[in-house]
Design an enzyme around this catalytic site. Structure first.
Site, PDB file in Angstrom:
ATOM      1  N   GLY A 230       0.978  -1.244   0.002  1.00  0.00           N
ATOM      2  CA  GLY A 230       0.057   0.159  -0.004  1.00  0.00           C
ATOM      3  C   GLY A 230       0.904   1.301  -0.050  1.00  0.00           C
ATOM      4  N   GLY A 231       2.231   1.243  -0.580  1.00  0.00           N
ATOM      5  CA  GLY A 231       2.947   2.360  -0.258  1.00  0.00           C
ATOM      6  C   GLY A 231       2.806   3.435  -1.600  1.00  0.00           C
TER       7      GLY A 231
ATOM      8  N   ILE B  96      -0.420   7.653   3.147  1.00  0.00           N
ATOM      9  CA  ILE B  96       0.349   7.573   4.329  1.00  0.00           C
ATOM     10  C   ILE B  96       1.612   6.650   3.957  1.00  0.00           C
ATOM     11  CG2 ILE B  96       0.672   6.763   6.777  1.00  0.00           C
ATOM     12  CD1 ILE B  96      -2.480   7.072   7.081  1.00  0.00           C
TER      13      ILE B  96
ATOM     14  N   THR C 164      -9.778   2.275   2.591  1.00  0.00           N
ATOM     15  CA  THR C 164      -9.569   2.978   3.864  1.00  0.00           C
ATOM     16  C   THR C 164     -10.510   4.213   3.853  1.00  0.00           C
ATOM     17  OG1 THR C 164      -8.138   4.778   2.110  1.00  0.00           O
ATOM     18  CG2 THR C 164      -7.007   2.943   3.421  1.00  0.00           C
TER      19      THR C 164
ATOM     20  N   THR D  92      -9.964  -7.208   0.990  1.00  0.00           N
ATOM     21  CA  THR D  92      -8.429  -6.569   1.065  1.00  0.00           C
ATOM     22  C   THR D  92      -8.169  -6.287   2.330  1.00  0.00           C
ATOM     23  OG1 THR D  92      -8.275  -5.291  -1.038  1.00  0.00           O
ATOM     24  CG2 THR D  92      -6.921  -4.619   0.717  1.00  0.00           C
TER      25      THR D  92
ATOM     26  N   THR E 132      -5.902   1.596  12.973  1.00  0.00           N
ATOM     27  CA  THR E 132      -6.727   2.986  13.158  1.00  0.00           C
ATOM     28  C   THR E 132      -7.394   2.929  14.701  1.00  0.00           C
ATOM     29  OG1 THR E 132      -8.611   4.090  12.338  1.00  0.00           O
ATOM     30  CG2 THR E 132      -8.644   1.702  11.847  1.00  0.00           C
ATOM     31  N   ASP E 133      -7.487   4.290  14.969  1.00  0.00           N
ATOM     32  CA  ASP E 133      -8.112   4.418  16.241  1.00  0.00           C
ATOM     33  C   ASP E 133      -9.780   4.144  16.082  1.00  0.00           C
ATOM     34  OD1 ASP E 133      -8.943   6.759  14.578  1.00  0.00           O
ATOM     35  OD2 ASP E 133      -8.448   8.182  16.029  1.00  0.00           O
TER      36      ASP E 133
ATOM     37  N   TYR F 197     -15.775  -0.550   7.596  1.00  0.00           N
ATOM     38  CA  TYR F 197     -14.342  -0.141   7.315  1.00  0.00           C
ATOM     39  C   TYR F 197     -13.770  -0.633   8.723  1.00  0.00           C
ATOM     40  CZ  TYR F 197      -9.962   2.349   7.754  1.00  0.00           C
ATOM     41  OH  TYR F 197      -8.574   2.805   8.317  1.00  0.00           O
TER      42      TYR F 197
ATOM     43  N   LYS G 285     -10.801  -3.593   9.879  1.00  0.00           N
ATOM     44  CA  LYS G 285      -9.428  -3.287  10.472  1.00  0.00           C
ATOM     45  C   LYS G 285      -9.370  -4.072  11.696  1.00  0.00           C
ATOM     46  CE  LYS G 285      -6.853  -0.962   9.112  1.00  0.00           C
ATOM     47  NZ  LYS G 285      -5.752  -1.079   7.885  1.00  0.00           N
TER      48      LYS G 285
ATOM     49  N   PRO H 124     -19.167  19.875   1.993  1.00  0.00           N
ATOM     50  CA  PRO H 124     -20.356  19.058   2.367  1.00  0.00           C
ATOM     51  C   PRO H 124     -20.046  18.506   3.865  1.00  0.00           C
ATOM     52  CG  PRO H 124     -19.009  17.710   0.932  1.00  0.00           C
ATOM     53  CD  PRO H 124     -18.635  19.199   0.780  1.00  0.00           C
TER      54      PRO H 124
HETATM   55  P1  NAD Z   1      -4.924   5.258   0.794  1.00  0.00           P
HETATM   56  O1  NAD Z   1      -6.462   4.697   0.552  1.00  0.00           O
HETATM   57  O2  NAD Z   1      -4.533   6.415   0.540  1.00  0.00           O
HETATM   58  O3  NAD Z   1      -4.052   4.068   0.224  1.00  0.00           O
HETATM   59  C1  NAD Z   1      -4.322   2.621   0.433  1.00  0.00           C
HETATM   60  C2  NAD Z   1      -3.225   2.171  -0.622  1.00  0.00           C
HETATM   61  O4  NAD Z   1      -3.555   0.808  -0.616  1.00  0.00           O
HETATM   62  C3  NAD Z   1      -3.488   2.485  -2.209  1.00  0.00           C
HETATM   63  O5  NAD Z   1      -2.148   2.691  -2.542  1.00  0.00           O
HETATM   64  C4  NAD Z   1      -3.932   1.039  -2.682  1.00  0.00           C
HETATM   65  O6  NAD Z   1      -3.538   1.015  -4.182  1.00  0.00           O
HETATM   66  C5  NAD Z   1      -3.487   0.223  -1.973  1.00  0.00           C
HETATM   67  N1  NAD Z   1      -4.119  -1.074  -1.957  1.00  0.00           N
HETATM   68  C6  NAD Z   1      -5.400  -1.331  -1.806  1.00  0.00           C
HETATM   69  N2  NAD Z   1      -5.984  -2.468  -1.960  1.00  0.00           N
HETATM   70  C7  NAD Z   1      -4.804  -3.131  -2.078  1.00  0.00           C
HETATM   71  C8  NAD Z   1      -4.549  -4.709  -2.387  1.00  0.00           C
HETATM   72  N3  NAD Z   1      -5.576  -5.626  -2.266  1.00  0.00           N
HETATM   73  N4  NAD Z   1      -3.183  -4.999  -2.643  1.00  0.00           N
HETATM   74  C9  NAD Z   1      -2.251  -4.149  -2.695  1.00  0.00           C
HETATM   75  N5  NAD Z   1      -2.421  -2.765  -2.400  1.00  0.00           N
HETATM   76  C10 NAD Z   1      -3.657  -2.404  -2.164  1.00  0.00           C
HETATM   77  O7  NAD Z   1      -4.886   4.889   2.511  1.00  0.00           O
HETATM   78  P2  NAD Z   1      -4.094   5.720   3.547  1.00  0.00           P
HETATM   79  O8  NAD Z   1      -4.908   6.686   4.207  1.00  0.00           O
HETATM   80  O9  NAD Z   1      -2.856   5.979   3.162  1.00  0.00           O
HETATM   81  O10 NAD Z   1      -3.995   4.506   4.920  1.00  0.00           O
HETATM   82  C11 NAD Z   1      -3.174   3.503   4.704  1.00  0.00           C
HETATM   83  C12 NAD Z   1      -3.265   2.625   5.989  1.00  0.00           C
HETATM   84  O11 NAD Z   1      -3.478   3.509   7.180  1.00  0.00           O
HETATM   85  C13 NAD Z   1      -4.614   1.891   5.648  1.00  0.00           C
HETATM   86  O12 NAD Z   1      -4.400   0.539   6.437  1.00  0.00           O
HETATM   87  C14 NAD Z   1      -5.590   2.630   6.756  1.00  0.00           C
HETATM   88  O13 NAD Z   1      -6.538   1.724   7.435  1.00  0.00           O
HETATM   89  C15 NAD Z   1      -4.464   3.077   7.796  1.00  0.00           C
HETATM   90  N6  NAD Z   1      -4.834   4.364   8.469  1.00  0.00           N
HETATM   91  C16 NAD Z   1      -5.365   5.579   7.769  1.00  0.00           C
HETATM   92  C17 NAD Z   1      -5.588   6.731   8.493  1.00  0.00           C
HETATM   93  C18 NAD Z   1      -5.882   7.974   7.738  1.00  0.00           C
HETATM   94  O14 NAD Z   1      -6.293   8.958   8.125  1.00  0.00           O
HETATM   95  N7  NAD Z   1      -5.936   7.856   6.493  1.00  0.00           N
HETATM   96  C19 NAD Z   1      -5.726   6.632   9.812  1.00  0.00           C
HETATM   97  C20 NAD Z   1      -5.514   5.606  10.492  1.00  0.00           C
HETATM   98  C21 NAD Z   1      -5.019   4.287  10.000  1.00  0.00           C
HETATM   99  P1  TYD Z   2     -12.913  11.138   6.857  1.00  0.00           P
HETATM  100  O1  TYD Z   2     -11.955  11.986   6.311  1.00  0.00           O
HETATM  101  O2  TYD Z   2     -13.746  10.363   5.781  1.00  0.00           O
HETATM  102  O3  TYD Z   2     -12.244  10.241   7.977  1.00  0.00           O
HETATM  103  P2  TYD Z   2     -13.155   9.055   8.994  1.00  0.00           P
HETATM  104  O4  TYD Z   2     -14.639   9.177   8.681  1.00  0.00           O
HETATM  105  O5  TYD Z   2     -12.068   7.825   8.747  1.00  0.00           O
HETATM  106  O6  TYD Z   2     -12.768   9.662  10.335  1.00  0.00           O
HETATM  107  O7  TYD Z   2     -14.079  12.111   7.621  1.00  0.00           O
HETATM  108  C1  TYD Z   2     -13.454  12.781   8.690  1.00  0.00           C
HETATM  109  C2  TYD Z   2     -14.733  13.429   9.514  1.00  0.00           C
HETATM  110  O8  TYD Z   2     -15.214  14.369   8.547  1.00  0.00           O
HETATM  111  C3  TYD Z   2     -15.766  12.470   9.818  1.00  0.00           C
HETATM  112  O9  TYD Z   2     -16.422  12.802  11.075  1.00  0.00           O
HETATM  113  C4  TYD Z   2     -16.786  12.458   8.820  1.00  0.00           C
HETATM  114  C5  TYD Z   2     -16.622  13.826   8.316  1.00  0.00           C
HETATM  115  N1  TYD Z   2     -16.967  14.222   6.672  1.00  0.00           N
HETATM  116  C6  TYD Z   2     -17.818  15.502   6.564  1.00  0.00           C
HETATM  117  O10 TYD Z   2     -18.586  15.686   7.345  1.00  0.00           O
HETATM  118  N2  TYD Z   2     -18.056  15.352   5.113  1.00  0.00           N
HETATM  119  C7  TYD Z   2     -17.507  14.769   4.169  1.00  0.00           C
HETATM  120  O11 TYD Z   2     -17.667  14.999   2.848  1.00  0.00           O
HETATM  121  C8  TYD Z   2     -16.453  13.598   4.539  1.00  0.00           C
HETATM  122  C9  TYD Z   2     -15.755  12.802   3.411  1.00  0.00           C
HETATM  123  C10 TYD Z   2     -16.338  13.582   5.801  1.00  0.00           C
END
Ligand code: NAD
Ligand code: TYD
Length: 340
Positions: free
Chosen positions: A8-9, A13, A86, A101, A126-127, A151, A155, A206
């Protein structure tokens, strides 16, 4: 630990983590293994593409043979698993992908990690696995997991598999539970990059429901540092929270983005709430701080850096906000009678 497979690089993140690790460790080699779903973007890896310590393999973590071949070809000793579906809203719309996945894929990686007797398997979690947390509580690592969206349930399930491989097979695993990340290369379906890019284009922001839901928004680089510390100093079998321990209501976050950009606050549009929306996540990070980590960016600083990055990197996000993205946006917002 010198040869890392970062699954997922090519996502948000994961790509930031690859940049961080190659800058920090001169003698590490990194192979990104990524399916390149809609969220995976090769451009996120452009800064390291010509680095001889970096390689890219396109593949699905559910494909055991593809993972095996990559581990063998690159003499991998550690897996750091970022690969996942994600987005909570997409997981509500179409829950099958998170199960495939996030659950099956994590299982496949664990199975191969066990076969190859890897030094470490690190799971990015994730939290959200704790579920909605009422004020003034804060989740600690030993608290029960009560995920409430497809989701977060996937996780949490993945985490249980990771722990089972530690107990049953003695695989050296660690897990981090990060709060919401913000920063460069964030796919513009998540709230902060969506609101920022919409605001730049004078489009509505939104806000779901009353906008009083709270998230701990941390700068992605701080999260990467936390993962690095756990990889090197964490105890196998243990889980570590990573966040700022400060929560911000979404409506405040949206007003701050508009203020940074000098845009009118009338762009805020309250829309129908997300089904089962978790009103608050809040974590206690003292366990990770005891390993020497600390969050370096306040929410305001992190948001400022993030918004500026999106202003300066329109060539990165404008091509994303077209084609299939617009189709998703229409289903998620317009068909529901919401914004836009
Ligand atoms: P992202 O959606 O930006 O990226 C996910 C990546 O995984 C993509 O490059 C995608 O192509 C790859 N991927 C998806 N399915 C795949 C598969 N079957 N095989 C190989 N690659 C695959 O996600 P992100 O926001 O960078 O999140 C990365 C990780 O961190 C996830 O595990 C997510 O649950 C966790 N996380 C994210 C957040 C956040 O705020 N974004 C917070 C806490 C934890
Ligand atoms: P998001 O970035 O989707 O992260 P997560 O749901 O995983 O925490 O959403 C962050 C917060 O923003 C969440 O409380 C949902 C809200 N949100 C909106 O109010 N409008 C939007 O269009 C989106 C995508 C999220």
């Amino acid at each position: 630990m010198h040869n890392l497979l970062v699954s997922g690089g090519a996502g948000f993140i994961g790509a930031n983590f690859v940049h961080y690790m190659l800058e920090k460790y001169a003698d590490y080699r990194i192979v990104v293994f990524d399916k390149l779903t809609y969220a995976g973007n090769p451009a996120n890896l452009d800064p390291v593409r010509s680095d001889p310590r970096f390689a890219f393999v396109q593949g699905d973590i559910c494909d055991l043979d593809a993972v095996r071949n990559t581990l063998r070809a690159h003499d991998i000793d550690t897996i750091v698993n970022f690969a996942a579906e994600t987005h909570v809203d997409r997981s509500i719309m179409q829950p099958d992908a998170v199960v495939t996945t996030n659950l099956n894929g994590t299982w496949a990686l664990l199975e191969v990690a066990r076969e190859f007797k890897l030094e470490r398997f690190h799971q990015i979690s994730t939290d959200e696995v704790y579920g909605a947390i009422p004020l003034p509580q804060r989740s600690r690592e030993g608290d029960p997991l009560e995920p409430r969206s497809p989701y977060s349930a996937s996780k949490a399930g993945a985490e249980h598999l990771v722990y089972a491989y530690f107990i049953t097979y003695g695989l050296a695993v660690t897990t981090t539970r990060g709060s919401n990340n913000i920063g460069p290369y964030h796919y513009p379906e998540k709230a902060v990059p969506l609101f920022t890019t919409n605001a730049i284009d004078d489009q509505p922001l939104p806000i779901y429901g009353d906008g009083r839901q709270m998230r701990d928004y941390q700068y992605v680089r701080d999260h990467c540092e936390g993962i690095d510390i756990v990889l090197h100093n964490g105890t196998p079998g243990e889980v570590y929270n990573v966040g700022t321990e400060v929560e911000t209501p979404n409506i405040e976050m949206a007003h701050k983005i508009l203020a940074i950009l000098g845009k009118p606050h009338s762009l805020i549009a309250h829309v129908a709430d997300r089904a089962g929306h978790d009103r608050r996540y809040a974590i206690d990070c003292s366990k990770l701080r005891a390993l020497g980590w600390k969050s370096k960016h306040s929410f305001d600083t992190a948001l400022e850096h993030t918004v500026r990055w999106f202003v300066d990197n329109q060539a990165w996000w404008r091509p994303i906000k077209s084609g299939a993205y617009l189709e998703y946006y229409r289903r998620q917002y317009v068909e529901r009678g919401d914004a836009a």
